[in-house]
Design a protein around this motif. Structure first.
Motif, PDB file in Angstrom:
ATOM      1  N   GLU A 153      36.640  14.309  19.606  1.00 30.04           N
ATOM      2  CA  GLU A 153      37.308  13.153  19.211  1.00 30.04           C
ATOM      3  C   GLU A 153      38.679  13.220  18.522  1.00 30.04           C
ATOM      4  N   ASN A 154      39.483  12.549  19.070  1.00 33.52           N
ATOM      5  CA  ASN A 154      40.837  12.369  18.402  1.00 33.52           C
ATOM      6  C   ASN A 154      41.165  11.721  17.192  1.00 33.52           C
ATOM      7  N   ARG A 155      40.433  10.636  17.044  1.00 29.48           N
ATOM      8  CA  ARG A 155      40.861   9.956  15.633  1.00 29.48           C
ATOM      9  C   ARG A 155      39.475   9.639  14.976  1.00 29.48           C
ATOM     10  N   VAL A 156      39.599   9.264  13.646  1.00 25.80           N
ATOM     11  CA  VAL A 156      38.425   8.870  12.747  1.00 25.80           C
ATOM     12  C   VAL A 156      38.562   7.076  12.677  1.00 25.80           C
ATOM     13  N   ASN A 157      37.412   6.545  12.383  1.00 26.98           N
ATOM     14  CA  ASN A 157      37.354   5.139  12.147  1.00 26.98           C
ATOM     15  C   ASN A 157      37.207   4.868  10.593  1.00 26.98           C
ATOM     16  N   ALA A 158      38.213   4.782   9.799  1.00 30.91           N
ATOM     17  CA  ALA A 158      38.199   4.854   8.302  1.00 30.91           C
ATOM     18  C   ALA A 158      38.045   3.506   7.961  1.00 30.91           C
ATOM     19  N   LEU A 159      37.543   3.139   6.684  1.00 29.79           N
ATOM     20  CA  LEU A 159      37.327   1.753   6.113  1.00 29.79           C
ATOM     21  C   LEU A 159      38.086   1.762   4.742  1.00 29.79           C
ATOM     22  N   THR A 160      38.924   0.792   4.899  1.00 34.77           N
ATOM     23  CA  THR A 160      39.914   0.757   3.378  1.00 34.77           C
ATOM     24  C   THR A 160      39.463  -0.272   2.629  1.00 34.77           C
ATOM     25  N   LEU A 161      39.498  -0.103   1.536  1.00 33.28           N
ATOM     26  CA  LEU A 161      39.234  -1.151   0.530  1.00 33.28           C
ATOM     27  C   LEU A 161      40.528  -1.271  -0.427  1.00 33.28           C
ATOM     28  N   GLY A 162      40.844  -2.470  -0.362  1.00 33.03           N
ATOM     29  CA  GLY A 162      42.213  -2.730  -1.100  1.00 33.03           C
ATOM     30  C   GLY A 162      42.259  -4.173  -1.514  1.00 33.03           C
ATOM     31  N   VAL A 163      43.611  -4.542  -1.530  1.00 30.34           N
ATOM     32  CA  VAL A 163      43.876  -5.944  -1.906  1.00 30.34           C
ATOM     33  C   VAL A 163      42.970  -7.296  -1.278  1.00 30.34           C
ATOM     34  N   GLU A 164      42.609  -6.962  -0.011  1.00 33.62           N
ATOM     35  CA  GLU A 164      41.750  -8.086   0.617  1.00 33.62           C
ATOM     36  C   GLU A 164      40.254  -8.031  -0.081  1.00 33.62           C
ATOM     37  N   GLU A 165      40.195  -7.131  -0.715  1.00 25.81           N
ATOM     38  CA  GLU A 165      38.810  -6.910  -1.517  1.00 25.81           C
ATOM     39  C   GLU A 165      39.054  -7.289  -2.972  1.00 25.81           C
TER      40      GLU A 165
ATOM     41  N   LEU B 108      50.133  -6.310  40.239  1.00 29.08           N
ATOM     42  CA  LEU B 108      49.019  -5.418  40.404  1.00 29.08           C
ATOM     43  C   LEU B 108      48.816  -5.319  42.068  1.00 29.08           C
ATOM     44  N   PRO B 109      48.494  -3.995  42.356  1.00 31.62           N
ATOM     45  CA  PRO B 109      48.209  -3.947  43.759  1.00 31.62           C
ATOM     46  C   PRO B 109      46.897  -4.615  44.201  1.00 31.62           C
ATOM     47  N   PRO B 110      46.866  -4.895  45.582  1.00 30.60           N
ATOM     48  CA  PRO B 110      45.671  -5.718  46.059  1.00 30.60           C
ATOM     49  C   PRO B 110      44.256  -4.813  45.467  1.00 30.60           C
ATOM     50  N   GLY B 111      43.220  -5.544  45.247  1.00 31.30           N
ATOM     51  CA  GLY B 111      42.160  -4.525  45.131  1.00 31.30           C
ATOM     52  C   GLY B 111      41.022  -5.321  43.927  1.00 31.30           C
ATOM     53  N   ALA B 112      40.088  -4.648  43.511  1.00 30.62           N
ATOM     54  CA  ALA B 112      38.993  -5.040  42.694  1.00 30.62           C
ATOM     55  C   ALA B 112      39.383  -4.405  41.280  1.00 30.62           C
ATOM     56  N   TYR B 113      39.407  -4.967  40.132  1.00 34.23           N
ATOM     57  CA  TYR B 113      39.769  -4.585  38.582  1.00 34.23           C
ATOM     58  C   TYR B 113      38.523  -5.158  38.050  1.00 34.23           C
ATOM     59  N   THR B 114      38.364  -4.759  36.793  1.00 35.66           N
ATOM     60  CA  THR B 114      37.581  -4.948  35.636  1.00 35.66           C
ATOM     61  C   THR B 114      38.227  -4.681  34.512  1.00 35.66           C
ATOM     62  N   LEU B 115      38.703  -6.094  33.724  1.00 35.41           N
ATOM     63  CA  LEU B 115      39.234  -6.057  32.377  1.00 35.41           C
ATOM     64  C   LEU B 115      38.064  -5.780  31.244  1.00 35.41           C
ATOM     65  N   ARG B 116      37.761  -4.896  30.404  1.00 33.13           N
ATOM     66  CA  ARG B 116      37.152  -4.943  29.695  1.00 33.13           C
ATOM     67  C   ARG B 116      37.772  -4.833  28.230  1.00 33.13           C
ATOM     68  N   VAL B 117      37.133  -5.539  27.215  1.00 35.59           N
ATOM     69  CA  VAL B 117      37.789  -5.607  25.778  1.00 35.59           C
ATOM     70  C   VAL B 117      36.512  -5.205  24.872  1.00 35.59           C
ATOM     71  N   SER B 118      36.854  -4.301  23.943  1.00 34.20           N
ATOM     72  CA  SER B 118      36.165  -3.898  23.023  1.00 34.20           C
ATOM     73  C   SER B 118      36.550  -4.215  21.586  1.00 34.20           C
ATOM     74  N   ALA B 119      35.761  -4.225  20.616  1.00 32.48           N
ATOM     75  CA  ALA B 119      36.389  -4.327  19.317  1.00 32.48           C
ATOM     76  C   ALA B 119      35.412  -3.506  18.370  1.00 32.48           C
ATOM     77  N   ALA B 120      36.123  -3.269  17.116  1.00 30.74           N
ATOM     78  CA  ALA B 120      35.396  -2.534  15.893  1.00 30.74           C
ATOM     79  C   ALA B 120      36.026  -3.228  14.710  1.00 30.74           C
ATOM     80  N   THR B 121      35.472  -2.875  13.560  1.00 29.78           N
ATOM     81  CA  THR B 121      35.794  -3.193  12.462  1.00 29.78           C
ATOM     82  C   THR B 121      36.068  -1.696  11.802  1.00 29.78           C
ATOM     83  N   GLN B 122      37.099  -1.774  10.734  1.00 30.77           N
ATOM     84  CA  GLN B 122      37.295  -0.196  10.284  1.00 30.77           C
ATOM     85  C   GLN B 122      36.041   0.234   9.777  1.00 30.77           C
ATOM     86  N   GLY B 123      35.908   1.476  10.099  1.00 27.10           N
ATOM     87  CA  GLY B 123      34.694   2.482   9.629  1.00 27.10           C
ATOM     88  C   GLY B 123      33.436   1.911  10.602  1.00 27.10           C
ATOM     89  N   GLY B 124      33.260   0.952  11.383  1.00 19.67           N
ATOM     90  CA  GLY B 124      32.290   0.612  12.172  1.00 19.67           C
ATOM     91  C   GLY B 124      32.315   1.293  13.587  1.00 19.67           C
TER      92      GLY B 124
END
Length: 1018
Positions: free
Chosen positions: A600-612, A728-744
């Motif tokens: 992997e290139n990056r980690v997914n860290a969970l931060t606790l701070g002012v928002e908590e 965009l050039p003519p053709g068929a595409y699929t847009l995908r959107v993904s989400a995550a929460t810090q650390g999840g």
């Protein structure tokens, strides 16, 4: 602040619902007597206990995008969005942004206020706006409710939907029910007296509808309202209970109704305080009952006690709970507010610490928390109560830097002027252990019970059995500063020193544990050996891992929230918790190892701070232990504004990613309907997708990424919640959107839209096919023309070459027949004259003439052989070499042996190469005959490793090759020059009386004919 608590009732009073005529006066008296008795019991109860849970609040108002600060209702639809009814219209909230939907058909003078709102099972909203009627809202569209015509020209204030679809509304002093176009009206003749109080209508698990309007409480039954037999005397508020029953509350008492029976839950002064303005009841998933008041804010009933819960506004209009267990409060003027449980424990000057800043923290076997509080000295915290520890040896200026327990439970304290210890016996006080060990900044208790001390003065040592051993150069310690002390899984003590190396204590001496390298990064602050046996270091440049003889550095480039780390702890779930200047964050060890391994290139860290709610969450460094893991698993960190205790189980990242939606699509800046499939016309230049991810507990920690399959090479992470594509050039595409929460985890599928870009007429397949066919025809015609032209050119060249070969053959034949015959005749004549000559003096001359004539004939034969086209191969050259060598020595005293001509393959040889090779051969044979005085010469030919090898060896007198290089003769020089022109080598080995060996090595590629245009063509 909390209210007084209630003593649990010895026996709950139960009132049964009687569907017969109203109860007798005697029963009413019994009810009042029981209520009075309960009130007396409650008054004699003890004082309230401290609230078990603290809540963090955050509010949103007009400045945050809410259309109006006056809000009346909050609901959550099946997709997860929050919908807020406000004085400025309808608003949708995703945790981060509001999207406003003004109520339609309202005149400029009409109000946009939505007075009430409910959610239907299909996810649509039903509301009563101030403009009149009942309207529905679904998929962004407002439509009249089927019952709206029945309520025409009425000002409606309240709406409720029965499970069967009937609509209840309030108009003036009347309560109306509409079902299938039929209206039922209830008012003062039915005992209703609203008194400005919002009505409550609830259906229980059995489907019975209960109605509370003002001080009226009863049930709806077959077109009529049946009043509860006993009067309540004050406005009644209802709410559904989680167990299927109904909550019933007045200003003096709280009941729970189950199967037609009322059971008292709370009464007396605690309940009755500030309850005359009761507005809303709501039971959350944990069973906590929340109470909203129009004038006295928010309270909750938890564990039999009522607690006041502070909010930013006191006029509570509605209460609800979202799918993430956050509580939401709508207020009449204060916007909306979110409440979530506080998952940490804070100790600072406001909770009893003398000084906000503490440099060290630990806990003992009993669970008591110990804090080195600088000028505040040593502080013990038990059940939230702070006690400053004093003793005879403690001076008023006692300055505590570090604190740590040993295995026996004794507490060791490092102070500015001395080292102290507090025993485990009851009544123990701080005792001075040593005045020499001052300014200790590291105390560590090993698994063997040794207590290690490192001081600012450069001292290092340990206590064993009450005896201190100081380490020096004899033990391998040269008074470096020790930043941290830990031990590995085998119990070996590890000391991290200022020279950026780790030293192991072997019982008698410190040894370098990391030979061959020092710890990378900046300044060192902490070290930790985890459950796997891996070593981790907190530095000012990131987190460092030592594994398998290699260092790995993790920083912001690898996904950590900060590079400057000062503390490290590990929980029971395989996550590291690191203190930094930006707060405390956690990251999974497995994610770090995946980055270290290159998976992997990056980690997914969970931060606790002012928002908590962790204000001043920058952690301290330079002391050990500055962080501590208690036996209960709680993690403690020292910061600039107090000591934080975190429950890692309650602070874990969510196991499921947030729901993500493609919320809006714009084509050339114009919105289009969001569907699963989208078609773009050829003239459409740009498409823009706007998406949202639902997270209400920590929306600032949501991360989004998108990918257009068929266009993007991979996921694109961006803080902007949009993706834009142009041309965009003519053709068929699929847009995908993904989400995550810090650390999840990231959502695996997420939201997707299939996109088809239609081609313009010049991009259609039939036009492209026609162009391809036309181009193919053009290319075919050109190729045919070029092929014919090339063929004609080749035929002309072949005819020319054929004519040239015929001419070469004719020249060779003429030379052989004419000049060769004449030279042969001259030679024969010279031989005959030699035999017939009478004078002896003529014989040598005639012999010389005969020899020269034969030599000339041989040279002529060589020229003729070379010119002849049939001899342009290497095997023919080898045969000629053999014949020439034998013939050259035929009439001499030298015996000539030729070998290997039959092994030479038939590869083409250029005429120029033939000429050079034969010239070298002739020169070599001539030198043997003239200068070698040899009796034997051997000529050997072979082809090895792509080379033609010609060896000529004699047994003559030999010569000095070095001297021959500097002589005026040009024979050897010319031979080497000819061989060099062909890319070969010529080696000569000779010596006085040792004979001579000449070796010619010629690459076959150097003697091949040059390729013509035809041979180069595939």
């Amino acid at each position: 602040m909390c209210l007084k608590s209630l003593t649990p009732l010895p026996a709950a009073e139960v009132l049964s619902v009687d569907k017969s005529p109203p109860a007798s006066p005697g029963r009413t008296l019994r009810f009042l007597a029981a209520a009075l008795a309960l009130a007396v019991i409650s008054l004699s109860g003890p004082a309230a206990e401290t609230a078990p849970v603290s809540y963090l609040t955050k509010s949103w108002r007009v400045d945050d995008g809410l259309p109006h600060n006056a809000t009346t209702r909050i609901v959550q639809d099946p997709r997860g969005f929050l919908w807020i009814a406000t004085g400025g219209g309808l608003a949708r909230f995703d945790g981060r942004e509001f999207k406003v939907y003004p109520v339609p058909n309202a005149s400029p003078e009409a109000s946009l206020n939505i007075r009430d709102m409910v959610l239907r099972e299909d996810g649509s909203l039903v509301m009563v706006p101030a403009s009149g009627g009942v309207i529905c809202f679904h998929d962004g569209v407002f439509t009249p409710h089927p019952s709206s015509a029945a309520f025409e020209n009425r000002q409606l204030l309240f709406v409720y939907l029965e499970p069967g679809g009937a609509v209840w509304v309030v108009s003036g002093q009347e309560l109306l029910r509409c079902h299938e176009g039929k209206i039922e009206t209830f008012g003062p003749p039915d005992g209703l007296n609203r008194r400005g109080h919002r009505p409550s209508i609830v259906a229980d698990r059995q489907g019975q509808v209960w109605v509370a309007v003002g001080d009226f409480f009863g049930r709806y039954e077959k077109g009529r309202l049946v009043r509860w037999p006993d009067p309540f005397g004050s406005p009644v508020t209802l709410a559904p209970a989680r167990n299927g029953g109904v909550w019933v509350a007045t200003s003096t008492r709280l009941w729970r109704m189950q199967q037609g029976k009322l059971e008292t839950v709370s009464s007396g002064p605690e309940w009755s305080e500030d309850r005359e303005a009761l507005q809303e009841l709501f039971e959350d998933r944990k069973g906590i009952l929340w109470i909203g008041s129009r004038r006295h804010g928010l309270s909750r009933l938890e564990g039999g006690h009522v607690y006041r819960t502070p909010t930013s506004h006191e006029q509570i209009a509605a209460i609800t709970e979202d799918s993430e267990d956050n509580l939401w409060v709508a207020s009449s003027g204060g916007g909306i507010e979110r409440l979530k449980p506080q998952t940490f424990e804070l100790h600072d000057a406001t909770t009893g610490l003398p000084d906000d800043m503490s440099t060290s923290v630990c806990s003992d076997a009993s669970g008591a928390l110990w804090v080195a509080n600088r000028r505040g000295g040593l502080v013990r915290i038990v059940d939230g109560k702070s006690t400053v520890i004093r003793g005879p040896a403690v001076t008023p200026s006692f300055y505590a830097s570090v604190v740590c327990p040993d295995r026996e439970g004794a507490i060791w304290v490092g102070a500015v002027h001395a080292l102290f210890r507090m025993g485990t016996a009851p009544g123990s006080e701080l005792e001075r252990v040593s005045s020499d060990l001052s300014d200790a900044h590291v105390i560590f208790c090993s698994s063997t019970g040794d207590v290690w001390i490192a001081s600012e003065e450069g001292r290092l040592g340990y206590f064993r059995g009450g005896v201190y051993r100081d380490l020096g150069e004899k033990e391998g310690y040269n008074h470096r500063r020790i930043y941290a002390i830990t031990e590995d899984r085998r119990g070996a003590v590890l000391c991290v020193a200022s020279d950026r190396r780790v030293y192991t204590w072997n019982g008698s001496r410190l040894e370098d544990k990391l030979p061959g390298g020092s710890i990378p990064g900046g300044l060192l602050y902490a070290a930790h050996s985890d459950a796997r046996g891996l070593l981790w270091f907190a530095t000012s440049a990131g987190l460092v891992l030592w594994r398998d003889g290699k260092f790995h550095l993790f920083g912001t480039r690898q996904g950590l929230p900060d590079d400057l780390l000062s503390q490290i702890l590990e929980d029971e779930r395989g996550r590291l918790w690191c203190g930094s200047r930006r707060g405390v964050f956690s990251v999974a060890v497995a994610d770090l190892l995946a980055v270290a391994d290159g998976r992997e290139n990056r980690v997914n860290a969970l931060t606790l701070g002012v928002e908590e709610g962790m204000r001043g969450a920058s952690t301290l460094n330079g002391f050990q232990p500055a962080a501590w893991k208690g036996r209960d698993g709680r993690l403690w960190f020292t910061t600039y504004e107090g000591v934080f205790g975190i429950d890692p189980d309650a602070s874990q990242p969510p196991s499921r990613p947030p729901r993500v939606y493609i919320d809006e699509v714009l084509v050339d800046q114009q919105p289009v309907k969001v569907e699963k499939t989208l078609r773009l016309r050829p003239e459409d230049r740009q498409v823009e997708f706007r998406f949202t991810a639902l997270n209400f507990a920590a929306p600032e920690k949501v991360m989004l990424r998108h990918r257009l399959d068929g266009y993007d090479f991979g996921w694109v992470e961006s803080n902007q919640r949009m993706a834009s594509y142009a041309r965009l050039p003519p053709g068929a595409y699929t847009l995908r959107v993904s989400a995550a929460t810090q650390g999840g985890p990231w959502s695996e599928t997420g939201e997707a839209v299939a996109l088809t870009v239609l081609p313009a007429w010049w991009q259609t397949w039939w036009l492209r096919a026609g162009l391809v066919i036309a181009f193919a025809a053009l290319v075919g015609g050109f190729v045919r023309f070029w092929s014919h032209r090339r063929l004609r050119t080749r035929l002309v060249r072949l005819e020319h070459e054929h004519a040239l070969e015929k001419e070469r053959a004719r020249i060779a034949r003429d030379l052989h027949d004419d000049l060769g015959g004449s030279l042969t005749q001259i030679g024969l004549l010279a031989d005959r004259l030699k035999r017939q000559a009478a004078e002896a003096s003529l014989k040598p001359a005639l012999a010389q003439l005969a020899w020269r004539t034969r030599q000339l004939a041989g040279d002529l034969e060589s020229i003729v052989w070379t010119v002849s086209p049939k001899n342009n191969t290497l095997d023919r050259l080898a045969v000629f070499v053999a014949q020439y060598a034998r013939g050259f020595f035929r009439d001499t005293s030298v015996e000539c042996v030729v070998d290997g001509e039959e092994t030479v393959p038939a590869v083409p040889v250029a005429p120029e190469a033939q000429h050079h090779l034969l010239a070298v051969l002739k020169e070599a044979l001539n030198n043997v005959l003239k200068h070698a005085r040899a009796t034997t010469v051997k000529v050997t030919m072979a082809v090895t490793d792509g080379h033609f090898v010609l060896r000529i060896a004699d047994n003559g007198a030999g010569f000095d090759p070095a001297a021959a290089e500097h002589s005026e003769r040009n024979g050897l020089t010319n031979m080497k020059a000819r061989v060099a022109d062909l890319g070969g080598t010529l080696g000569i080995a000779s010596g006085q009386a040792r004979g001579t060996e000449l070796v010619l090595r010629q690459p076959l590629a150097g003697i091949a004919p040059a390729p013509t245009a035809e041979t180069r063509q595939p």
